[in-house]
Design a protein around this motif. Structure first.
Motif, PDB file in Angstrom:
ATOM      1  N   PRO A  70       0.815  -1.223   0.000  1.00  0.00           N
ATOM      2  CA  PRO A  70       0.000   0.000   0.000  1.00  0.00           C
ATOM      3  C   PRO A  70       0.842   1.264   0.000  1.00  0.00           C
ATOM      4  O   PRO A  70       0.413   2.307  -0.499  1.00  0.00           O
ATOM      5  CB  PRO A  70      -0.822  -0.127   1.290  1.00  0.00           C
ATOM      6  CG  PRO A  70      -0.058  -1.092   2.149  1.00  0.00           C
ATOM      7  CD  PRO A  70       0.615  -2.033   1.205  1.00  0.00           C
ATOM      8  N   VAL A  71       2.040   1.175   0.558  1.00  0.00           N
ATOM      9  CA  VAL A  71       2.982   2.291   0.552  1.00  0.00           C
ATOM     10  C   VAL A  71       4.327   1.765   0.050  1.00  0.00           C
ATOM     11  O   VAL A  71       4.827   0.767   0.551  1.00  0.00           O
ATOM     12  CB  VAL A  71       3.155   2.906   1.956  1.00  0.00           C
ATOM     13  CG1 VAL A  71       4.221   3.998   1.929  1.00  0.00           C
ATOM     14  CG2 VAL A  71       1.834   3.455   2.473  1.00  0.00           C
ATOM     15  N   PHE A  72       4.864   2.427  -0.950  1.00  0.00           N
ATOM     16  CA  PHE A  72       6.182   2.069  -1.482  1.00  0.00           C
ATOM     17  C   PHE A  72       7.069   3.291  -1.297  1.00  0.00           C
ATOM     18  O   PHE A  72       6.946   4.273  -2.026  1.00  0.00           O
ATOM     19  CB  PHE A  72       6.079   1.687  -2.954  1.00  0.00           C
ATOM     20  CG  PHE A  72       7.275   0.939  -3.506  1.00  0.00           C
ATOM     21  CD1 PHE A  72       8.550   1.486  -3.431  1.00  0.00           C
ATOM     22  CD2 PHE A  72       7.118  -0.307  -4.090  1.00  0.00           C
ATOM     23  CE1 PHE A  72       9.647   0.807  -3.930  1.00  0.00           C
ATOM     24  CE2 PHE A  72       8.210  -0.995  -4.603  1.00  0.00           C
ATOM     25  CZ  PHE A  72       9.473  -0.432  -4.523  1.00  0.00           C
ATOM     26  N   ARG A  73       7.938   3.233  -0.311  1.00  0.00           N
ATOM     27  CA  ARG A  73       8.807   4.375  -0.015  1.00  0.00           C
ATOM     28  C   ARG A  73       9.708   4.694  -1.200  1.00  0.00           C
ATOM     29  O   ARG A  73      10.111   3.812  -1.954  1.00  0.00           O
ATOM     30  CB  ARG A  73       9.686   4.068   1.198  1.00  0.00           C
ATOM     31  CG  ARG A  73       8.949   3.913   2.503  1.00  0.00           C
ATOM     32  CD  ARG A  73       9.877   3.397   3.602  1.00  0.00           C
ATOM     33  NE  ARG A  73      11.086   4.197   3.758  1.00  0.00           N
ATOM     34  CZ  ARG A  73      12.056   3.895   4.608  1.00  0.00           C
ATOM     35  NH1 ARG A  73      11.966   2.807   5.382  1.00  0.00           N
ATOM     36  NH2 ARG A  73      13.121   4.672   4.705  1.00  0.00           N
ATOM     37  N   SER A  74      10.030   5.958  -1.342  1.00  0.00           N
ATOM     38  CA  SER A  74      11.086   6.340  -2.272  1.00  0.00           C
ATOM     39  C   SER A  74      12.308   6.698  -1.446  1.00  0.00           C
ATOM     40  O   SER A  74      12.181   7.249  -0.350  1.00  0.00           O
ATOM     41  CB  SER A  74      10.664   7.537  -3.132  1.00  0.00           C
ATOM     42  OG  SER A  74      10.550   8.699  -2.342  1.00  0.00           O
ATOM     43  N   ASN A  75      13.451   6.356  -1.951  1.00  0.00           N
ATOM     44  CA  ASN A  75      14.685   6.692  -1.224  1.00  0.00           C
ATOM     45  C   ASN A  75      15.649   7.392  -2.160  1.00  0.00           C
ATOM     46  O   ASN A  75      15.431   7.473  -3.362  1.00  0.00           O
ATOM     47  CB  ASN A  75      15.318   5.437  -0.611  1.00  0.00           C
ATOM     48  CG  ASN A  75      15.653   4.390  -1.649  1.00  0.00           C
ATOM     49  OD1 ASN A  75      15.015   4.296  -2.680  1.00  0.00           O
ATOM     50  ND2 ASN A  75      16.663   3.585  -1.363  1.00  0.00           N
ATOM     51  N   GLY A  76      16.700   7.943  -1.583  1.00  0.00           N
ATOM     52  CA  GLY A  76      17.613   8.730  -2.389  1.00  0.00           C
ATOM     53  C   GLY A  76      16.966  10.055  -2.764  1.00  0.00           C
ATOM     54  O   GLY A  76      16.221  10.653  -1.994  1.00  0.00           O
ATOM     55  N   THR A  77      17.220  10.485  -3.984  1.00  0.00           N
ATOM     56  CA  THR A  77      16.669  11.752  -4.458  1.00  0.00           C
ATOM     57  C   THR A  77      15.171  11.633  -4.718  1.00  0.00           C
ATOM     58  O   THR A  77      14.722  10.685  -5.356  1.00  0.00           O
ATOM     59  CB  THR A  77      17.382  12.173  -5.757  1.00  0.00           C
ATOM     60  OG1 THR A  77      18.780  12.322  -5.491  1.00  0.00           O
ATOM     61  CG2 THR A  77      16.835  13.476  -6.297  1.00  0.00           C
ATOM     62  N   ALA A  78      14.395  12.602  -4.239  1.00  0.00           N
ATOM     63  CA  ALA A  78      12.957  12.628  -4.500  1.00  0.00           C
ATOM     64  C   ALA A  78      12.627  13.432  -5.752  1.00  0.00           C
ATOM     65  O   ALA A  78      11.577  13.242  -6.369  1.00  0.00           O
ATOM     66  CB  ALA A  78      12.209  13.204  -3.298  1.00  0.00           C
ATOM     67  N   LYS A  79      13.537  14.358  -6.126  1.00  0.00           N
ATOM     68  CA  LYS A  79      13.365  15.155  -7.337  1.00  0.00           C
ATOM     69  C   LYS A  79      14.698  15.826  -7.638  1.00  0.00           C
ATOM     70  O   LYS A  79      15.202  16.573  -6.804  1.00  0.00           O
ATOM     71  CB  LYS A  79      12.272  16.206  -7.138  1.00  0.00           C
ATOM     72  CG  LYS A  79      12.024  17.082  -8.355  1.00  0.00           C
ATOM     73  CD  LYS A  79      10.957  18.125  -8.041  1.00  0.00           C
ATOM     74  CE  LYS A  79      10.744  19.070  -9.206  1.00  0.00           C
ATOM     75  NZ  LYS A  79       9.732  20.107  -8.884  1.00  0.00           N
ATOM     76  N   PRO A  80      15.288  15.563  -8.797  1.00  0.00           N
ATOM     77  CA  PRO A  80      16.559  16.205  -9.122  1.00  0.00           C
ATOM     78  C   PRO A  80      16.455  17.726  -9.058  1.00  0.00           C
ATOM     79  O   PRO A  80      15.492  18.318  -9.561  1.00  0.00           O
ATOM     80  CB  PRO A  80      16.847  15.720 -10.546  1.00  0.00           C
ATOM     81  CG  PRO A  80      16.140  14.415 -10.634  1.00  0.00           C
ATOM     82  CD  PRO A  80      14.878  14.596  -9.838  1.00  0.00           C
TER      83      PRO A  80
END
Length: 258
Positions: A70-80
């Protein structure tokens, strides 16, 4: 802790032990290679062990839509954070192009529409992050092998290097541009795709729009986001820190197989 990560640590531990024994046998006076060399030999044994246990074509486990997180985290850069990327985003990537060059017969410049016209693969797989979390997502994209076949590889080609749009930090040489790489065995694996969609929708910005690498038999830091260029090389020596990836230049293992 997931069973996959546990298995990887067991393999790495066994490889490290084997590497240490080998070094001790070669150096009875205890003045041989340092810790870095031991770890490098352990990594080679990890690659060998995984590819011995799993054939080169063995697939990572695939799931059903009922298993999607239901939730897929984003890691590292969220937006260049660059004007160039902002302009691409404003036009919904109409002017974006994927460059494929290096040790190829034909340099390619492919739009997002060009990639979407190629045969696609959809797979539901688990993303395992080195930080210890996992999530299951649905990815659609073009198999990397098809793109490399279209470019034509030179006989000396060994690696595909993915140059990305995001900067994570400014290092001493003034660069922090993210990049990653895989060898040609993983590049031509059927589950290695250049993904332009996630969970049935265009790839979100925080997950790497317009294009990210999915190499499903490796840990999350290998899944390069915001891919702009694929360079085919025979060595990493002339690229950034020479270790084959942003995090690898900072001490991570190049081979992150699970």
């Amino acid at each position: 802790m997931s069973a996959i990560l546990t298995r990887r640590r067991l393999l790495a531990g066994a490889a490290l032990a084997a590497g240490g024994i080998g070094l001790a046998a070669c150096d009875p006076f205890g003045q041989g290679a340092g810790v870095t060399d031991v770890l490098a030999r352990a990594e080679t044994l990890t690659i060998w062990a995984q590819r011995l246990l799993l054939s080169n074509g063995a697939l990572a486990r695939e799931f059903t839509e009922a298993d999607l997180s239901p939730v897929f985290r984003s890691n590292g850069t969220a937006k260049p954070d660059s004007e160039d990327y902002a302009r691409l985003l404003e036009t919904k990537f109409a002017d974006w192009r994927l460059t494929v060059d290096g040790l190829v017969a034909r340099k390619l410049s492919l739009s997002l529409d060009d990639l979407k016209k190629l045969p696609a693969r959809t797979q539901i797989t688990r993303h395992d992050c080195v930080e210890g979390w996992s999530a299951i997502g649905k990815w659609t994209g073009v198999p990397l092998g098809l793109v490399l076949q279209a470019a034509g590889l030179a006989p000396q080609a060994r690696y595909a290097v993915f140059h990305c749009a995001d900067d994570l930090e400014q290092s001493l040489d003034g660069s922090g541009r993210y990049y990653e790489s895989v060898d040609l065995i993983d590049a031509f694996h059927p589950q290695t795709i250049l993904a332009y969609a996630m969970n049935g929708q265009p790839l979100p910005v925080d997950h790497g729009a317009p294009l990210r690498l999915r190499v499903e038999r490796q840990l999350g830091y290998k899944q390069a986001k915001y891919v702009m260029r694929i360079e085919i090389v025979d060595s990493f020596a002339a690229i950034a820190g020479g270790k084959g990836g942003f995090w690898e230049d900072r001490g991570y293992e190049w081979y992150a197989g699970i």
